[in-house]
Design a protein around this motif. Structure first.
Motif, PDB file in Angstrom:
ATOM      1  N   GLY A  20       0.837  -1.116  -0.183  1.00 10.69           N
ATOM      2  CA  GLY A  20       0.260  -0.055  -0.195  1.00 10.69           C
ATOM      3  C   GLY A  20       1.031   1.148   0.056  1.00 10.69           C
ATOM      4  O   GLY A  20       0.492   2.357  -0.564  1.00 10.69           O
ATOM      5  N   VAL A  21       1.950   1.246   0.649  1.00 12.08           N
ATOM      6  CA  VAL A  21       2.965   2.381   0.841  1.00 12.08           C
ATOM      7  C   VAL A  21       3.392   2.732  -0.737  1.00 12.08           C
ATOM      8  O   VAL A  21       3.371   3.967  -1.121  1.00 12.08           O
ATOM      9  CB  VAL A  21       4.126   2.305   1.563  1.00 12.08           C
ATOM     10  CG1 VAL A  21       5.021   3.302   1.338  1.00 12.08           C
ATOM     11  CG2 VAL A  21       3.737   2.156   3.062  1.00 12.08           C
ATOM     12  N   ILE A  22       3.886   1.552  -1.330  1.00 12.00           N
ATOM     13  CA  ILE A  22       4.436   1.825  -2.746  1.00 12.00           C
ATOM     14  C   ILE A  22       3.174   2.550  -3.737  1.00 12.00           C
ATOM     15  O   ILE A  22       3.401   3.655  -4.399  1.00 12.00           O
ATOM     16  CB  ILE A  22       4.759   0.478  -3.557  1.00 12.00           C
ATOM     17  CG1 ILE A  22       5.895   0.179  -2.660  1.00 12.00           C
ATOM     18  CG2 ILE A  22       5.140   0.635  -5.161  1.00 12.00           C
ATOM     19  CD1 ILE A  22       6.405  -1.539  -3.153  1.00 12.00           C
ATOM     20  N   VAL A  23       1.815   1.925  -3.569  1.00  9.40           N
ATOM     21  CA  VAL A  23       0.686   2.650  -4.359  1.00  9.40           C
ATOM     22  C   VAL A  23       0.566   4.115  -3.857  1.00  9.40           C
ATOM     23  O   VAL A  23       0.371   4.846  -4.777  1.00  9.40           O
ATOM     24  CB  VAL A  23      -0.527   1.637  -4.148  1.00  9.40           C
ATOM     25  CG1 VAL A  23      -1.648   2.433  -4.897  1.00  9.40           C
ATOM     26  CG2 VAL A  23      -0.114   0.342  -4.773  1.00  9.40           C
ATOM     27  N   PHE A  24       0.504   4.206  -2.882  1.00  8.69           N
ATOM     28  CA  PHE A  24       0.274   5.597  -1.924  1.00  8.69           C
ATOM     29  C   PHE A  24       1.255   6.673  -2.466  1.00  8.69           C
ATOM     30  O   PHE A  24       0.803   7.703  -2.846  1.00  8.69           O
ATOM     31  CB  PHE A  24       0.190   5.578  -0.550  1.00  8.69           C
ATOM     32  CG  PHE A  24      -0.236   6.768   0.053  1.00  8.69           C
ATOM     33  CD1 PHE A  24      -1.384   7.555  -0.015  1.00  8.69           C
ATOM     34  CD2 PHE A  24       0.862   7.647   0.776  1.00  8.69           C
ATOM     35  CE1 PHE A  24      -1.632   8.720   0.732  1.00  8.69           C
ATOM     36  CE2 PHE A  24       0.742   8.707   1.508  1.00  8.69           C
ATOM     37  CZ  PHE A  24      -0.355   9.340   1.464  1.00  8.69           C
ATOM     38  N   VAL A  25       2.607   6.376  -2.332  1.00 11.04           N
ATOM     39  CA  VAL A  25       3.484   7.525  -2.701  1.00 11.04           C
ATOM     40  C   VAL A  25       3.518   7.581  -4.356  1.00 11.04           C
ATOM     41  O   VAL A  25       3.870   8.772  -4.651  1.00 11.04           O
ATOM     42  CB  VAL A  25       4.917   6.763  -2.314  1.00 11.04           C
ATOM     43  CG1 VAL A  25       6.064   7.643  -2.647  1.00 11.04           C
ATOM     44  CG2 VAL A  25       5.183   6.417  -0.533  1.00 11.04           C
ATOM     45  N   ALA A  26       3.309   6.664  -4.842  1.00 11.28           N
ATOM     46  CA  ALA A  26       3.178   6.909  -6.422  1.00 11.28           C
ATOM     47  C   ALA A  26       2.160   7.999  -6.816  1.00 11.28           C
ATOM     48  O   ALA A  26       2.366   8.692  -8.005  1.00 11.28           O
ATOM     49  CB  ALA A  26       2.760   5.495  -7.232  1.00 11.28           C
ATOM     50  N   LYS A  27       1.190   7.982  -6.061  1.00 15.15           N
ATOM     51  CA  LYS A  27       0.113   9.138  -6.393  1.00 15.15           C
ATOM     52  C   LYS A  27       0.603  10.413  -5.805  1.00 15.15           C
ATOM     53  O   LYS A  27      -0.179  11.451  -5.982  1.00 15.15           O
ATOM     54  CB  LYS A  27      -1.250   8.614  -5.769  1.00 15.15           C
ATOM     55  CG  LYS A  27      -1.959   7.416  -6.290  1.00 15.15           C
ATOM     56  CD  LYS A  27      -3.214   7.033  -5.592  1.00 15.15           C
ATOM     57  CE  LYS A  27      -3.617   5.676  -6.054  1.00 15.15           C
ATOM     58  NZ  LYS A  27      -4.791   5.078  -5.251  1.00 15.15           N
ATOM     59  N   LEU A  28       1.502  10.634  -5.084  1.00 17.54           N
ATOM     60  CA  LEU A  28       1.920  12.139  -4.578  1.00 17.54           C
ATOM     61  C   LEU A  28       2.705  12.614  -5.364  1.00 17.54           C
ATOM     62  O   LEU A  28       3.290  12.194  -6.380  1.00 17.54           O
ATOM     63  CB  LEU A  28       2.644  11.590  -3.067  1.00 17.54           C
ATOM     64  CG  LEU A  28       2.207  10.930  -1.829  1.00 17.54           C
ATOM     65  CD1 LEU A  28       2.952  10.863  -1.055  1.00 17.54           C
ATOM     66  CD2 LEU A  28       0.898  12.069  -1.344  1.00 17.54           C
ATOM     67  N   PRO A  29       2.761  13.805  -5.454  1.00 20.42           N
ATOM     68  CA  PRO A  29       3.666  14.746  -6.268  1.00 20.42           C
ATOM     69  C   PRO A  29       5.309  14.570  -5.863  1.00 20.42           C
ATOM     70  O   PRO A  29       5.360  14.259  -4.681  1.00 20.42           O
ATOM     71  CB  PRO A  29       3.259  16.199  -5.983  1.00 20.42           C
ATOM     72  CG  PRO A  29       2.499  16.259  -4.580  1.00 20.42           C
ATOM     73  CD  PRO A  29       1.950  14.845  -4.357  1.00 20.42           C
ATOM     74  N   ALA A  30       6.192  14.968  -6.559  1.00 25.98           N
ATOM     75  CA  ALA A  30       7.619  14.676  -6.178  1.00 25.98           C
ATOM     76  C   ALA A  30       7.699  15.318  -4.900  1.00 25.98           C
ATOM     77  O   ALA A  30       7.503  16.462  -4.620  1.00 25.98           O
ATOM     78  CB  ALA A  30       8.532  15.368  -7.293  1.00 25.98           C
ATOM     79  N   CYS A  31       8.331  14.520  -4.024  1.00 25.44           N
ATOM     80  CA  CYS A  31       8.732  14.953  -2.596  1.00 25.44           C
ATOM     81  C   CYS A  31       9.990  14.303  -2.143  1.00 25.44           C
ATOM     82  O   CYS A  31      10.532  13.558  -2.858  1.00 25.44           O
ATOM     83  CB  CYS A  31       7.573  14.771  -1.479  1.00 25.44           C
ATOM     84  SG  CYS A  31       7.149  13.076  -1.471  1.00 25.44           S
ATOM     85  N   VAL A  32      10.367  14.664  -0.948  1.00 23.52           N
ATOM     86  CA  VAL A  32      11.459  13.761  -0.355  1.00 23.52           C
ATOM     87  C   VAL A  32      11.093  12.607   0.529  1.00 23.52           C
ATOM     88  O   VAL A  32      10.135  12.997   1.287  1.00 23.52           O
ATOM     89  CB  VAL A  32      12.445  14.881   0.621  1.00 23.52           C
ATOM     90  CG1 VAL A  32      13.432  13.941   1.361  1.00 23.52           C
ATOM     91  CG2 VAL A  32      13.148  15.972  -0.337  1.00 23.52           C
ATOM     92  N   VAL A  33      11.444  11.470   0.369  1.00 22.89           N
ATOM     93  CA  VAL A  33      10.877  10.383   1.118  1.00 22.89           C
ATOM     94  C   VAL A  33      12.208   9.827   1.865  1.00 22.89           C
ATOM     95  O   VAL A  33      13.135   9.818   1.459  1.00 22.89           O
ATOM     96  CB  VAL A  33      10.536   9.114   0.144  1.00 22.89           C
ATOM     97  CG1 VAL A  33       9.944   8.064   0.888  1.00 22.89           C
ATOM     98  CG2 VAL A  33       9.511   9.731  -0.805  1.00 22.89           C
ATOM     99  N   ALA A  34      11.858   9.931   3.453  1.00 20.96           N
ATOM    100  CA  ALA A  34      12.981   9.624   4.193  1.00 20.96           C
ATOM    101  C   ALA A  34      12.725   8.267   4.891  1.00 20.96           C
ATOM    102  O   ALA A  34      11.258   8.116   5.225  1.00 20.96           O
ATOM    103  CB  ALA A  34      13.251  10.462   5.147  1.00 20.96           C
TER     104      ALA A  34
END
Length: 337
Positions: A32-46
């Motif tokens: 679910g994290v992979i699918v959720f992050v794919a929908k976000l605009p470009a950001c910093v993922v830590a």
């Protein structure tokens, strides 16, 4: 800024806005994290540099995000009150905003494959050593002393098995099983060594590292599996300090004392470098080179084990110079102590 606290099955997410306030809290599975992050605009993922972080990092990077990995010990000071998954995710997001934060380089899939090969070989070597000690102990209880070296041990054991041992038939069968298991482990280790040698021949950086006495195939491929493609060396990273081979310093009253080595960083590479330095020390002592002269002076005034660790640190810095400048090792060129 999106901080992710990774778990085996579920992950906690905390998103910070431009002002640093928490604007998002979620808990979901890894898929679910992979699918959720794919929908976000470009950001910093830590994320913390732990199991599975490099795979997710490459996945998020392919989605257009900037990925930052950190050591868990650098995140701990930012956890507020009692430790929870949500607070861990918030601490990860907050820690990565610090301009002086030390980040972990994202490993490629090829580096991880090479790292797995080294870990599998290490496990087999450990099993072979345990089995060797067991063989020697079993025969020692029956008055038979085997030599320590592997080649001599195998030869002597074959002679004993082909002759008449003063032990029971059951013990002979058990020794035969242990010898066959030992031979199987030796063949598997040899196959891994051949694969590492082939990788060294095909990689220019590994070939350059292998020219350094004391590095060899094992250390050359292990270093390539641990470091990045060279950008860290362009920034002047001290490889010896990164591997925990430099002395710790303690300052009090305006006086600085040198303590033992820090033993931080990659333990596997540090151990392998020390083994390589121990094997190469006799070689350096006999050579009329700047490094050989340095080793001879150090041997005259320090314990051999201290010299081995100091030489391992020098080999690490030599490896840094080889990777930094992209050329093979020159035996006549002085290397900074």
């Amino acid at each position: 800024m999106l901080g992710i606290d990774l778990g085996k099955n579920s992950c906690s997410l905390a998103g910070l806005d431009a002002s640093g306030a928490v604007a998002l809290r979620r808990r979901m599975t890894r898929e679910g994290v992979i699918v959720f992050v794919a929908k976000l605009p470009a950001c910093v993922v830590a994320m913390e540099a732990c199991c599975g972080a490099h795979f997710l990092g490459r996945t998020f990077q392919a989605q257009g995000h900037e990925v930052r990995l950190m050591s868990p010990e650098y995140v701990q000071p930012y956890v507020k009150a009692q430790k929870t998954d949500d607070r861990d995710a918030e601490a990860i997001a907050e820690a990565t905003t610090r301009p002086t934060m030390r980040l972990v380089t994202l490993k490629t899939e090829a580096q991880l494959d090479l790292q797995v090969l080294h870990r599998a070989r290490q496990r087999l070597v450990t099993s072979r050593t345990r089995l060797t000690n067991q063989l020697r102990a079993v025969l020692l209880e029956r008055g038979i002393i085997l030599p320590k070296r592997r080649a001599s041990l195998v030869q002597r054991l074959d002679e004993l098995m082909n002759g008449e041992l003063p032990i029971s038939v059951r013990a002979v069968r058990l020794l035969g099983d242990l010898r066959d298991e030992w031979a199987s482990l030796d063949r598997r280790i040899k196959s891994y060594d051949d694969e590492l040698a082939a990788l060294t021949r095909d990689d220019a950086q590994a070939r350059a590292l292998a020219t350094i006495p004391g590095i060899g195939v094992i250390n050359a491929t292990a270093l390539l599996a641990a470091v990045d493609d060279g950008s860290a060396f362009a920034r002047g990273r001290d490889l010896a300090a990164w591997l925990g081979l430099t002395p710790r310093q303690h300052s009090t009253g305006g006086k600085t004392r040198l303590l033992g080595v820090s033993k931080r960083g990659n333990k596997y590479i540090r151990v392998q470098l020390i083994h390589g330095a121990r094997a190469a020390m006799a070689h350096f002592v006999r050579q009329a080179t700047p490094t050989g002269e340095w080793v001879r002076r150090l041997v005259a005034r320090a314990h051999p084990n201290v010299v081995v660790v100091a030489l391992a640190a020098k080999l690490a810095r030599t490896a840094w110079a080889v990777l930094r400048h992209g050329r093979s090792f020159d035996r006549q060129t002085p290397v900074a102590a």
